[in-house]
Write a protein that holds these residues in place. Structure first.
Motif, PDB file in Angstrom:
ATOM      1  N   VAL A 138       0.881  -1.060  -0.031  1.00  0.00           N
ATOM      2  CA  VAL A 138       0.029   0.068  -0.015  1.00  0.00           C
ATOM      3  C   VAL A 138       0.903   1.234   0.032  1.00  0.00           C
ATOM      4  O   VAL A 138       1.734   1.519   0.861  1.00  0.00           O
ATOM      5  CB  VAL A 138      -0.860  -0.021   1.455  1.00  0.00           C
ATOM      6  CG1 VAL A 138      -1.821   1.290   1.103  1.00  0.00           C
ATOM      7  CG2 VAL A 138      -1.747  -1.148   1.363  1.00  0.00           C
ATOM      8  N   VAL A 139       0.756   2.071  -1.218  1.00  0.00           N
ATOM      9  CA  VAL A 139       1.494   3.350  -1.068  1.00  0.00           C
ATOM     10  C   VAL A 139       0.733   4.390  -0.681  1.00  0.00           C
ATOM     11  O   VAL A 139      -0.410   4.853  -0.758  1.00  0.00           O
ATOM     12  CB  VAL A 139       1.848   3.623  -2.622  1.00  0.00           C
ATOM     13  CG1 VAL A 139       2.938   4.730  -2.537  1.00  0.00           C
ATOM     14  CG2 VAL A 139       2.881   2.557  -3.151  1.00  0.00           C
ATOM     15  N   ALA A 140       1.365   5.195   0.573  1.00  0.00           N
ATOM     16  CA  ALA A 140       0.512   6.124   1.099  1.00  0.00           C
ATOM     17  C   ALA A 140       0.657   7.593   0.023  1.00  0.00           C
ATOM     18  O   ALA A 140       1.764   7.684  -0.526  1.00  0.00           O
ATOM     19  CB  ALA A 140       1.185   6.559   2.212  1.00  0.00           C
ATOM     20  N   GLY A 141      -0.369   8.072  -0.226  1.00  0.00           N
ATOM     21  CA  GLY A 141      -0.457   9.263  -1.066  1.00  0.00           C
ATOM     22  C   GLY A 141       0.232  10.622  -0.316  1.00  0.00           C
ATOM     23  O   GLY A 141       0.825  10.370   0.908  1.00  0.00           O
ATOM     24  N   GLY A 142       0.826  11.474  -1.327  1.00  0.00           N
ATOM     25  CA  GLY A 142       1.159  12.574  -0.667  1.00  0.00           C
ATOM     26  C   GLY A 142       2.173  13.337  -1.810  1.00  0.00           C
ATOM     27  O   GLY A 142       2.059  12.820  -2.902  1.00  0.00           O
ATOM     28  N   HIS A 143       3.049  14.368  -1.300  1.00  0.00           N
ATOM     29  CA  HIS A 143       4.007  15.126  -2.291  1.00  0.00           C
ATOM     30  C   HIS A 143       4.972  14.338  -2.482  1.00  0.00           C
ATOM     31  O   HIS A 143       5.561  13.958  -1.794  1.00  0.00           O
ATOM     32  CB  HIS A 143       4.159  16.518  -1.858  1.00  0.00           C
ATOM     33  CG  HIS A 143       5.217  17.311  -2.580  1.00  0.00           C
ATOM     34  ND1 HIS A 143       4.684  17.969  -3.664  1.00  0.00           N
ATOM     35  CD2 HIS A 143       6.429  17.581  -2.396  1.00  0.00           C
ATOM     36  CE1 HIS A 143       5.891  18.613  -4.029  1.00  0.00           C
ATOM     37  NE2 HIS A 143       6.617  18.264  -3.500  1.00  0.00           N
ATOM     38  N   LEU A 144       5.285  14.006  -3.833  1.00  0.00           N
ATOM     39  CA  LEU A 144       6.362  13.340  -4.372  1.00  0.00           C
ATOM     40  C   LEU A 144       7.701  14.089  -4.304  1.00  0.00           C
ATOM     41  O   LEU A 144       7.959  15.140  -4.987  1.00  0.00           O
ATOM     42  CB  LEU A 144       6.285  12.781  -5.766  1.00  0.00           C
ATOM     43  CG  LEU A 144       7.432  12.103  -6.338  1.00  0.00           C
ATOM     44  CD1 LEU A 144       7.952  10.767  -5.748  1.00  0.00           C
ATOM     45  CD2 LEU A 144       7.365  11.618  -7.780  1.00  0.00           C
ATOM     46  N   GLY A 153       4.206  15.162   3.436  1.00  0.00           N
ATOM     47  CA  GLY A 153       3.024  16.016   3.701  1.00  0.00           C
ATOM     48  C   GLY A 153       1.859  15.677   4.007  1.00  0.00           C
ATOM     49  O   GLY A 153       1.838  14.529   4.525  1.00  0.00           O
ATOM     50  N   ASP A 154       0.998  16.421   4.265  1.00  0.00           N
ATOM     51  CA  ASP A 154      -0.243  16.289   4.695  1.00  0.00           C
ATOM     52  C   ASP A 154      -1.065  14.749   4.492  1.00  0.00           C
ATOM     53  O   ASP A 154      -1.438  14.028   5.072  1.00  0.00           O
ATOM     54  CB  ASP A 154      -1.281  17.330   4.771  1.00  0.00           C
ATOM     55  CG  ASP A 154      -0.643  18.711   5.402  1.00  0.00           C
ATOM     56  OD1 ASP A 154       0.194  18.554   6.472  1.00  0.00           O
ATOM     57  OD2 ASP A 154      -1.456  19.669   5.282  1.00  0.00           O
ATOM     58  N   LEU A 155      -1.299  14.653   3.112  1.00  0.00           N
ATOM     59  CA  LEU A 155      -1.800  13.403   2.678  1.00  0.00           C
ATOM     60  C   LEU A 155      -1.075  12.378   2.929  1.00  0.00           C
ATOM     61  O   LEU A 155      -1.762  11.330   3.167  1.00  0.00           O
ATOM     62  CB  LEU A 155      -1.896  13.800   0.868  1.00  0.00           C
ATOM     63  CG  LEU A 155      -2.760  14.821   0.435  1.00  0.00           C
ATOM     64  CD1 LEU A 155      -2.551  14.770  -1.031  1.00  0.00           C
ATOM     65  CD2 LEU A 155      -4.168  14.447   0.768  1.00  0.00           C
ATOM     66  N   ALA A 156       0.307  12.173   2.952  1.00  0.00           N
ATOM     67  CA  ALA A 156       0.943  10.984   3.157  1.00  0.00           C
ATOM     68  C   ALA A 156       0.836  10.820   4.814  1.00  0.00           C
ATOM     69  O   ALA A 156       0.468   9.581   5.141  1.00  0.00           O
ATOM     70  CB  ALA A 156       2.300  11.193   3.209  1.00  0.00           C
TER      71      ALA A 156
END
Length: 252
Positions: A138-144, A153-156
């Motif tokens: 599962v890959v956490a979302g976020g700023h690459l 970042g916040d999304l991760a």
């Protein structure tokens, strides 16, 4: 030129340019490359430089060294640490792996494990595990962060907060004598903090050079960590506190 004079010249060059490349230094100082490499090993052992491919760089307490240089730094030690860390993870476990070249080595060392669920904010870890048929990723979302494949970042942090896993396996840029885990990027630190909070047990993987480095942003204390896996014995002051903190030390 004697050893002291060479060391002085090497450090002067490093302070001026940020790097100490072995081959050019050998030519400019009129000695064999092997002599410069020995000098660099001694200077790195004393904490004045850090080895990278082709030479060494100045250790920084403000800015991390580049990803490619970090990947080549202490490669054998990272592999030993990774194997030791992997031996502590049972089959059918759930775990986080965060950003870092040592956690990437752990991902490779997990190749024989079965039925793992790995959550990561590290695109390199995801790619390493992509062909592991018995591992769900599962890959956490976020700023690459393009420099090293990290998602921050916040999304991760929000994505990771939705999980509760068995183990958090994290790297750090430095561990100071008080046992504080340190890094350079506040956004990355926020995600690492979330990873620790969302795990039943936590494991720091760090080669011995991290025990002499500095970094400006605090992740957590080793008092919050279940396992420390390294290739060198920490200073006596830290070892004594590990037992008080109930942090298990594993030397690879």
């Amino acid at each position: 030129m004697n050893t002291h004079a060479r060391h002085t010249a090497i450090l002067a060059h490093a302070r001026k340019t940020g790097k100490a490349p072995a081959t050019p230094l050998a030519a400019s100082l009129g000695v064999a490359v092997q002599t410069i490499r020995r000098d660099l090993r001694e200077l790195c052992k004393s904490g004045l430089l850090e080895r990278v491919h082709g030479g060494a760089v100045l250790p920084s307490g403000v800015r991390n060294i580049g990803y490619d240089d970090r990947r080549s730094l202490n490669r054998d030690a990272k592999q030993r640490i990774a194997r030791k860390a992997a031996s502590l993870i049972p089959d059918r476990a759930t775990l986080f792996l965060n950003i870092g070249t040592t956690t990437e080595a752990v991902a490779r060392a997990l190749s024989d494990h079965r039925e793992l669920l790995v959550v990561t904010n590290n695109m390199n870890v995801a790619n390493i595990l992509a062909n592991h048929q018995s591992c769900e990723v599962v890959v956490a979302g976020g700023h690459l962060r393009r420099t090293d494949g990290g998602l921050v970042g916040d999304l991760a942090a929000l994505a990771i907060a939705r999980f509760k896993v068995d183990y958090a396996i994290i790297g750090a840029s430095a561990i100071d004598p008080d046992g504080d885990l340190l890094d350079f990027d506040p956004e990355e630190v926020r995600v690492s903090r979330q990873i620790i909070d969302a795990a039943r047990a936590s494991m720091v993987v760090a080669d011995a050079s991290k025990l002499t480095r500095k970094a400006p942003v605090r992740i957590a204390s080793l008092s919050e960590i279940t396992h420390l896996v390294t290739d060198g014995v920490p200073m006596e002051r830290m070892v004594n506190r590990l037992s008080d903190w109930r942090t298990n030390l594993h030397v690879a």
